[in-house]
Write a protein that holds these residues in place. Structure first.
Motif, short mmCIF file in Angstrom:
data_model
loop_
_atom_site.label_atom_id
_atom_site.label_comp_id
_atom_site.label_asym_id
_atom_site.label_seq_id
_atom_site.Cartn_x
_atom_site.Cartn_y
_atom_site.Cartn_z
N ASP A 102 41.77 3.69 -9.71
CA ASP A 102 42.64 4.47 -8.82
C ASP A 102 42.33 5.95 -9.02
OD1 ASP A 102 44.58 5.34 -7.12
OD2 ASP A 102 46.26 4.97 -8.50
N ILE A 103 41.35 6.45 -8.26
CA ILE A 103 40.93 7.84 -8.42
C ILE A 103 41.30 8.66 -7.18
CG2 ILE A 103 39.07 7.39 -10.04
CD1 ILE A 103 37.11 7.46 -7.75
N ALA A 104 41.49 9.94 -7.38
CA ALA A 104 41.88 10.84 -6.30
C ALA A 104 41.06 12.13 -6.40
CB ALA A 104 43.37 11.16 -6.39
N VAL A 105 41.30 13.03 -5.47
CA VAL A 105 40.55 14.28 -5.41
C VAL A 105 40.66 15.05 -6.73
CG1 VAL A 105 40.39 16.53 -4.30
CG2 VAL A 105 40.73 14.50 -2.91
N ASN A 106 41.85 15.07 -7.31
CA ASN A 106 42.03 15.87 -8.52
C ASN A 106 41.22 15.32 -9.70
OD1 ASN A 106 44.06 13.68 -8.50
ND2 ASN A 106 44.65 14.53 -10.48
N ASP A 107 40.98 14.00 -9.73
CA ASP A 107 40.15 13.41 -10.79
C ASP A 107 38.72 13.93 -10.70
OD1 ASP A 107 42.16 11.62 -11.91
OD2 ASP A 107 41.98 10.54 -10.01
N LEU A 108 38.19 13.96 -9.47
CA LEU A 108 36.83 14.47 -9.29
C LEU A 108 36.79 15.97 -9.55
CD1 LEU A 108 33.91 14.00 -8.54
CD2 LEU A 108 34.53 14.14 -6.12
N ALA A 109 37.81 16.68 -9.13
CA ALA A 109 37.86 18.13 -9.36
C ALA A 109 37.81 18.44 -10.86
CB ALA A 109 39.11 18.71 -8.73
N GLU A 110 38.56 17.68 -11.65
CA GLU A 110 38.54 17.90 -13.09
C GLU A 110 37.18 17.56 -13.69
OE1 GLU A 110 41.69 15.72 -14.89
OE2 GLU A 110 43.29 16.88 -13.92
N HIS A 111 36.55 16.51 -13.17
CA HIS A 111 35.22 16.12 -13.67
C HIS A 111 34.18 17.21 -13.38
CE1 HIS A 111 31.89 13.48 -14.73
NE2 HIS A 111 31.32 13.77 -13.57
N LEU A 112 34.29 17.85 -12.22
CA LEU A 112 33.31 18.86 -11.82
C LEU A 112 33.72 20.27 -12.26
CD1 LEU A 112 32.56 17.66 -8.16
CD2 LEU A 112 31.19 17.22 -10.22
N TYR A 113 34.93 20.42 -12.79
CA TYR A 113 35.45 21.73 -13.18
C TYR A 113 35.54 22.69 -11.99
CZ TYR A 113 34.45 19.93 -17.85
OH TYR A 113 34.40 19.15 -18.98
N ILE A 114 36.02 22.14 -10.86
CA ILE A 114 36.24 22.98 -9.68
C ILE A 114 37.61 22.63 -9.12
CG2 ILE A 114 33.78 23.21 -9.11
CD1 ILE A 114 34.12 21.05 -7.00
N ASN A 169 39.61 -12.57 -3.13
CA ASN A 169 40.67 -11.87 -3.85
C ASN A 169 40.16 -11.22 -5.14
OD1 ASN A 169 40.41 -14.59 -4.91
ND2 ASN A 169 42.26 -14.21 -6.10
N ILE A 170 39.11 -11.77 -5.75
CA ILE A 170 38.49 -11.15 -6.93
C ILE A 170 37.66 -9.95 -6.52
CG2 ILE A 170 36.91 -11.51 -8.85
CD1 ILE A 170 39.57 -12.98 -9.11
N ILE A 171 36.93 -10.08 -5.41
CA ILE A 171 36.12 -8.96 -4.91
C ILE A 171 37.01 -7.76 -4.59
CG2 ILE A 171 34.71 -8.19 -2.95
CD1 ILE A 171 33.46 -10.99 -2.90
N ILE A 172 38.14 -8.03 -4.00
CA ILE A 172 39.08 -6.96 -3.66
C ILE A 172 39.45 -6.14 -4.90
CG2 ILE A 172 41.47 -6.52 -2.95
CD1 ILE A 172 41.15 -8.85 -0.96
N GLN A 173 39.72 -6.83 -6.00
CA GLN A 173 40.08 -6.14 -7.24
C GLN A 173 38.90 -5.36 -7.79
OE1 GLN A 173 41.68 -9.04 -10.01
NE2 GLN A 173 42.97 -9.98 -8.42
N LYS A 174 37.69 -5.94 -7.68
CA LYS A 174 36.50 -5.29 -8.23
C LYS A 174 36.14 -4.00 -7.51
CE LYS A 174 34.10 -9.14 -10.45
NZ LYS A 174 33.93 -8.42 -11.74
N VAL A 175 36.56 -3.86 -6.25
CA VAL A 175 36.20 -2.64 -5.51
C VAL A 175 37.39 -1.68 -5.36
CG1 VAL A 175 34.33 -3.77 -4.27
CG2 VAL A 175 36.62 -3.74 -3.25
N GLY A 176 38.48 -1.94 -6.10
CA GLY A 176 39.55 -0.96 -6.17
C GLY A 176 40.71 -1.12 -5.21
N TYR A 177 40.83 -2.30 -4.58
CA TYR A 177 41.97 -2.53 -3.69
C TYR A 177 43.00 -3.39 -4.41
CZ TYR A 177 39.58 -0.68 0.44
OH TYR A 177 38.96 0.14 1.34
N ASP A 178 44.28 -3.15 -4.13
CA ASP A 178 45.34 -3.99 -4.69
C ASP A 178 46.17 -4.67 -3.61
OD1 ASP A 178 46.73 -1.87 -3.65
OD2 ASP A 178 47.45 -1.09 -5.57
N ASN A 179 45.70 -4.53 -2.36
CA ASN A 179 46.43 -5.12 -1.24
C ASN A 179 45.43 -5.79 -0.30
OD1 ASN A 179 47.52 -5.13 1.60
ND2 ASN A 179 49.37 -4.47 0.52
#
Length: 285
Positions: free
Chosen positions: A196-208, A249-259
């Protein structure tokens, strides 16, 4: 996302193949070729997928696709057009590179062929001229067919409005840090898309800042961070559907979906088929 390998029959005593296809609807799922492919789409609207890129098809749409680059195409089911017209040219990588090695005059083709590995879309004006050039070509003597292909190459090289479709990074004259940043961003998404990643996670990783991340994706991918992440997840799902027997249903979990309902809705909007139908079609290929 590999797509099934479609074999293109070669013409006897010919270096390249041309085909005109007219059909009521067009529905070609993910596939690829060992050859270069130039495709002209006329008199219908729809969607064209090249790698992770998607764009709309309207009359006089032409794309150039390199070897092993997965692509798919679908016409809209709106009933507006009863005939979908497609002109397709294929030629082998080995053949064209041998030509360039022997003929210095063909040196400009190198860049065109290199860019085709990311997909190229040409202007409607160039597409119309290319269609006129191909009119009746199959009935010409073999040597005139070949010169027609060379004339077509010239048209493509002269198109100043041609656009590369995928993996567009900073131009060479921009700060190299931008290109390096894009590479780091893509590596981060490929390693973490199932989380479960968002813009702020990438921003912190890139230091921007988060706004810098948003500008990065809008400028270099012409789409938002969330759209890009969704495409990565759905493309990985396609690979798993095609190349494994894992339950959906397993593939869904592996690619980041919970619904599952949300996944099914987004998958069908992106691929024009349900996950189950996509798997069945790929297994038949």
């Amino acid at each position: 996302m590999k797509g099934y390998l479609e074999k293109v029959p070669q013409r006897i005593c010919a270096s390249w193949r041309y085909r005109k296809i007219v059909e009521g609807t067009k529905s070609y799922g993910w596939h690829r070729h060992k050859e270069y492919e130039l495709a002209i789409h006329r008199h219908f609207s729809g969607s064209c997928f090249v790698g992770h890129h998607q764009n709309e098809i309207n009359h006089n749409h032409m794309v150039f696709i390199g070897p092993d680059l997965p692509h798919a195409i679908y016409s809209n089911a709106d009933g507006e057009h009863t005939q979908c017209e497609t002109h397709v040219i294929w030629f082998r990588k080995e053949w064209v590179h041998q030509l360039i090695a022997c003929c210095h005059e063909l040196e400009p083709l190198k860049r065109l062929l290199s860019n085709a590995s990311h997909g190229i879309q040409f202007s409607t004006d160039t597409t119309e001229r290319a269609t006129q050039l191909l009119e009746g070509v199959i009935e010409l003597p073999p040597h005139q067919q070949l010169t027609t292909l060379f004339s077509l190459f010239s048209l493509l090289l002269e198109d100043k409005q041609a656009q590369q479709l995928i993996n567009v990074v900073a131009p060479v004259d921009e700060d190299e840090r931008i290109s390096e940043r894009i590479g780091r961003a893509e590596a981060f998404l490929m390693q973490n898309f199932a989380n479960d990643i968002a813009v702020n996670d990438l921003a912190e990783h890139l230091y921007i800042s988060e706004s810098s991340v948003r500008r990065l994706y809008q400028k270099h991918y012409k789409e938002s961070f969330s759209q890009h992440l969704k495409k990565i997840r759905l493309n990985v799902a396609c690979d798993l559907l095609m190349n494994t027997s894992l339950p959906i249903n397993i593939i869904i979990q592996k690619v980041g979906y919970d619904n599952q309902a949300n996944f099914n809705r987004q998958f069908k909007a992106y691929k024009h088929v349900t996950p189950t139908a996509y798997r069945a079609a790929m297994k038949r290929s």
